[in-house]
Design an enzyme around this catalytic site. Structure first.
Site, mmCIF file in Angstrom:
data_model
loop_
_atom_site.group_PDB
_atom_site.id
_atom_site.type_symbol
_atom_site.label_atom_id
_atom_site.label_comp_id
_atom_site.label_asym_id
_atom_site.label_seq_id
_atom_site.Cartn_x
_atom_site.Cartn_y
_atom_site.Cartn_z
ATOM 1 N N CYS A 301 0.782 -1.241 0.000
ATOM 2 C CA CYS A 301 0.000 0.000 0.000
ATOM 3 C C CYS A 301 0.821 1.302 0.000
ATOM 4 C CB CYS A 301 -1.053 0.001 1.095
ATOM 5 S SG CYS A 301 -0.396 -0.264 2.741
ATOM 6 N N ARG A 331 10.389 -9.230 4.684
ATOM 7 C CA ARG A 331 10.376 -8.863 6.104
ATOM 8 C C ARG A 331 11.365 -9.725 6.846
ATOM 9 N NH1 ARG A 331 4.022 -7.943 7.797
ATOM 10 N NH2 ARG A 331 3.513 -6.662 5.983
ATOM 11 N N GLU A 333 12.047 -11.607 9.620
ATOM 12 C CA GLU A 333 11.229 -12.143 10.714
ATOM 13 C C GLU A 333 12.081 -12.739 11.827
ATOM 14 O OE1 GLU A 333 8.090 -11.828 11.254
ATOM 15 O OE2 GLU A 333 7.100 -11.454 9.336
ATOM 16 N N ARG A 342 5.526 -18.246 8.066
ATOM 17 C CA ARG A 342 6.180 -17.004 8.497
ATOM 18 C C ARG A 342 7.551 -16.974 7.849
ATOM 19 N NH1 ARG A 342 5.091 -13.058 11.770
ATOM 20 N NH2 ARG A 342 3.406 -14.182 12.743
ATOM 21 N N GLU A 350 -2.423 -7.144 -2.594
ATOM 22 C CA GLU A 350 -2.949 -6.120 -1.702
ATOM 23 C C GLU A 350 -3.905 -5.184 -2.422
ATOM 24 O OE1 GLU A 350 -0.382 -4.165 1.110
ATOM 25 O OE2 GLU A 350 -1.977 -2.781 1.645
ATOM 26 N N ASP A 411 -8.588 -9.027 11.588
ATOM 27 C CA ASP A 411 -7.684 -10.131 11.258
ATOM 28 C C ASP A 411 -8.513 -11.370 10.952
ATOM 29 O OD1 ASP A 411 -5.308 -8.808 11.488
ATOM 30 O OD2 ASP A 411 -4.628 -9.848 13.298
ATOM 31 N N GLU A 429 -2.917 -15.936 11.440
ATOM 32 C CA GLU A 429 -3.507 -14.806 10.706
ATOM 33 C C GLU A 429 -3.171 -15.014 9.232
ATOM 34 O OE1 GLU A 429 -2.113 -10.755 11.627
ATOM 35 O OE2 GLU A 429 -2.515 -10.287 9.528
ATOM 36 N N ASN A 432 -5.784 -9.806 6.399
ATOM 37 C CA ASN A 432 -6.453 -8.795 7.204
ATOM 38 C C ASN A 432 -7.161 -7.792 6.301
ATOM 39 O OD1 ASN A 432 -4.489 -7.124 6.197
ATOM 40 N ND2 ASN A 432 -3.314 -7.032 8.089
ATOM 41 N N CYS A 457 -6.909 -0.917 3.201
ATOM 42 C CA CYS A 457 -6.276 -1.958 2.398
ATOM 43 C C CYS A 457 -6.534 -3.313 3.035
ATOM 44 C CB CYS A 457 -4.783 -1.703 2.293
ATOM 45 S SG CYS A 457 -3.963 -1.689 3.887
ATOM 46 N N ARG A 464 0.067 -17.729 3.315
ATOM 47 C CA ARG A 464 -0.815 -17.963 4.473
ATOM 48 C C ARG A 464 -2.112 -18.657 4.053
ATOM 49 N NH1 ARG A 464 0.625 -14.267 9.071
ATOM 50 N NH2 ARG A 464 2.901 -14.419 8.996
HETATM 51 P P1 ATP Z 1 1.858 -11.226 11.840
HETATM 52 O O1 ATP Z 1 1.178 -10.671 13.052
HETATM 53 O O2 ATP Z 1 1.515 -12.634 11.545
HETATM 54 O O3 ATP Z 1 3.325 -10.930 11.810
HETATM 55 P P2 ATP Z 1 1.381 -8.849 10.460
HETATM 56 O O4 ATP Z 1 0.414 -8.189 11.354
HETATM 57 O O5 ATP Z 1 2.804 -8.473 10.509
HETATM 58 O O6 ATP Z 1 1.255 -10.435 10.622
HETATM 59 P P3 ATP Z 1 0.412 -7.476 8.226
HETATM 60 O O7 ATP Z 1 1.484 -6.473 8.194
HETATM 61 O O8 ATP Z 1 -0.884 -7.091 8.753
HETATM 62 O O9 ATP Z 1 0.886 -8.777 8.989
HETATM 63 O O10 ATP Z 1 0.321 -8.125 6.760
HETATM 64 C C1 ATP Z 1 -0.870 -8.595 6.229
HETATM 65 C C2 ATP Z 1 -0.767 -9.997 5.719
HETATM 66 O O11 ATP Z 1 0.492 -10.289 5.140
HETATM 67 C C3 ATP Z 1 -0.932 -11.049 6.795
HETATM 68 O O12 ATP Z 1 -2.275 -11.239 7.100
HETATM 69 C C4 ATP Z 1 -0.321 -12.237 6.109
HETATM 70 O O13 ATP Z 1 -1.240 -12.788 5.194
HETATM 71 C C5 ATP Z 1 0.811 -11.656 5.321
HETATM 72 N N1 ATP Z 1 2.094 -11.770 6.045
HETATM 73 C C6 ATP Z 1 2.624 -10.898 6.921
HETATM 74 N N2 ATP Z 1 3.825 -11.309 7.368
HETATM 75 C C7 ATP Z 1 4.069 -12.483 6.743
HETATM 76 C C8 ATP Z 1 5.158 -13.414 6.763
HETATM 77 N N3 ATP Z 1 6.231 -13.200 7.504
HETATM 78 N N4 ATP Z 1 5.074 -14.519 5.993
HETATM 79 C C9 ATP Z 1 4.005 -14.739 5.218
HETATM 80 N N5 ATP Z 1 2.949 -13.900 5.152
HETATM 81 C C10 ATP Z 1 2.962 -12.780 5.894
HETATM 82 ZN ZN ZN Z 2 -1.660 -2.016 3.455
HETATM 83 MG MG MG Z 3 4.489 -9.278 11.433
#
Ligand code: ATP
Ligand code: ZN
Ligand code: MG
Length: 498
Positions: A301, A331, A333, A342, A350, A411, A429, A432, A457, A464
């Site tokens: 976004c 990301r 992680e 993850r 998006e 979520d 999750e 969202n 968004c 996931r």
């Molecule tokens: P989480 O709490 O699981 O770390 P987030 O709150 O960081 O998720 P958002 O930034 O809200 O995730 O991203 C939206 C979507 O992106 C999530 O619902 C998921 O589908 C996907 N997503 C986020 N982080 C990851 C990841 N590390 N691996 C795979 N998919 C991801």
């Molecule tokens: Zn967004």
């Molecule tokens: Mg996260």
């Protein structure tokens, strides 16, 4: 608030001969200010050679640091014409600001550029040798806000996110209770990628992920009129400065550095060292790359909002409904990595929506309908929805409005049978959906002809969706729900290894 500062103005020339005039100027100036705020005092006026120093105190709304620049300009005007004198610089030697906090700090607060002390709900920040640029850039007001925000955050630490169930599908009997990633690795559908948190998707799993993508586009986005766009995968820092990501998650970005030069001459030593050592000459590399000025897409976004920066959108185009299905999210992680759910590099669709509050609230209902259709009728998933407060809402003063639920995030979570009991285990999750009010609209100065705009968004994580589905429905296409089999009933044969 209480302010107490000592400042020195340095003039371009000696001012001792016009001491009286300057004193008169300052006294007139302070009269004007005192008319606006009675608590202001300008005292200890000293003139020596080319310097004027004074003390400003105030206990009201008047912020002495804001007045110094104004005073500088007025003095330059007044004495510039008459005596060919200008103010060369202002320095605040000492500045103490006392302000009330909403809550008593739980522990010491520190910020750059100042010493912070607190007693009960009173905080004092002390600055020394503050220059003009500091004043111009409005640092001081932001420093006060930062202290307040940090104290506020002390009360949220460790409390976890706000979470409130809003809908659940009810229990569904899973086909199996294995971790799909582990099983797919054993089957050779998946291979751990060349670096941490990345994967190589072989034909079987790729077919499943591509089906997820197709379902999201055909069953959710196209029926609602979303148009596809393609954005850049590289996000410059100024975009993240505007969205708040840069201060929100600097430890999660994959940073991108450009070469400092593409002049082949400058790379000769790097090339030679590589040829001789057959290793990466990192010390040499350091000399030839710039410090990062961008990062890999974190969420799609921000760049979509950037593309609307400063634009006025025609009423005819509202609500704007677009989605990106190209940029890959990166990301870091770290310890949280697990399987394909993850990861450090993931594929996401998006959708972003911009429109009036009414348009977006209506759209949210429609999106929820379409998503429910996919998860209930096509995936036959065991899942639930919860109202949550994400990071960008938890910063001081921006708490999601959980009472009206107009803005905020939902979520979508799936039960993962391999993790154990559905009541006790953590659900995943898998996507969202947010409405974020005018936060990003304001940040990027996006306008409509008449309407006031909001935006939002929804992050559709394909890894996931895939693990949530496979964790419940298994890897055997014959056991998959009929709705999903309409999209994919047979997997590619893949590659056999000896
Ligand atoms: P989480 O709490 O699981 O770390 P987030 O709150 O960081 O998720 P958002 O930034 O809200 O995730 O991203 C939206 C979507 O992106 C999530 O619902 C998921 O589908 C996907 N997503 C986020 N982080 C990851 C990841 N590390 N691996 C795979 N998919 C991801
Ligand atoms: Zn967004
Ligand atoms: Mg996260």
């Amino acid at each position: 608030m209480k302010f107490d500062l000592k400042a020195t103005f340095t003039f371009s020339n000696d001012i001792s001969s016009i001491k009286k005039e300057i004193e008169n100027f300052v006294s007139n100036y302070s009269k004007v200010i005192i008319e606006k705020d009675k608590s202001v005092k300008i005292e200890n006026i000293k003139i020596q050679k080319n310097q004027l120093s004074l003390n400003v105190t105030s206990a009201g709304v008047f912020r002495p640091h804001n007045a110094l620049l104004q005073m500088k300009n007025s003095m330059s005007q007044e004495f510039g014409k008459k005596h060919k004198l200008g103010v060369r610089e202002i320095v605040i030697e000492n500045y103490e600001i006392q302000f009330a906090l909403e809550k008593k700090p739980l522990k010491k607060v520190t910020i750059p550029f100042a010493d912070v002390k607190s007693k009960d709900k009173l905080a004092t920040i002390s600055l020394k040798n503050v220059d003009e640029e500091f004043l111009q850039r409005n640092y001081i007001d932001r420093m006060i806000s930062l202290v307040k925000e940090k104290v506020e955050n002390q009360y949220y630490e460790g409390k976890g996110e706000f979470w409130k169930l809003i809908w659940e599908s009810g229990a569904k009997k899973p086909v199996w209770t294995k971790d799909p990633t582990e099983e797919m690795v054993k089957l050779g559908w998946l291979k751990q990628g060349p670096t941490k948190g990345k994967w190589f998707y072989r034909p079987q799993i790729t077919a499943i992920m591509k089906t997820m993508e197709k379902i999201a586009v055909e069953e959710v986005l196209k029926p609602l009129g979303f148009q596809e766009i393609i954005e850049s995968n590289i996000v410059p820092f100024d975009v993240w400065l505007k969205t708040g990501h840069l201060e929100g998650m600097p430890g999660e970005f994959y940073y991108i550095a450009e070469p400092a030069t593409r002049d082949a001459e400058k790379w000769v030593r790097f090339v030679d060292l590589t040829k001789i050592t057959k290793e990466v000459p990192f010390d040499e590399l350091k000399k030839n790359v710039s410090i990062p000025n961008a990062g890999i897409c974190y969420a799609q976004c921000p760049v979509i909002y950037w593309s609307f920066k400063g634009k006025t959108i025609s009423e005819k185009s509202l609500p704007v409904l677009v989605y990106d299905n190209t940029a890959i999210s990166g990301r870091y992680e770290s310890g949280g990595r697990h399987g394909i759910e993850r990861v450090d590099e993931f594929h996401r669709i998006e959708p972003v929506y911009i429109g009036t509050r009414e348009q977006l609230l209506k759209l949210r209902e429609k999106l929820l309908d379409r998503y429910k259709h996919v998860f209930n009728k096509i995936f036959e998933l065991e899942w639930r929805m919860a109202w949550v407060t994400p990071w960008y809402m938890t910063q001081a003063g921006k708490i999601g409005d959980t009472s009206s639920q107009d803005t905020g995030t939902i979520d979508f979570e799936a039960y993962m049978p391999y993790r154990g009991d559905r009541k006790k285990s953590e659900w995943l999750e898998f996507q969202n959906l947010s409405i974020l009010g005018d936060k990003y609209i304001k940040a990027f100065n996006i306008k409509a002809q008449k309407s006031e705009l909001w935006s939002g968004c929804s992050g559709v994580g394909l890894e996931r969706w895939t693990t949530a589905f496979l964790a419940q429905k298994g890897l055997d296409p014959n056991k998959w729900p009929a709705g999903f089999r309409k999209y994919l009933k047979e997997l590619p044969k893949g590659i056999e290894f000896l």
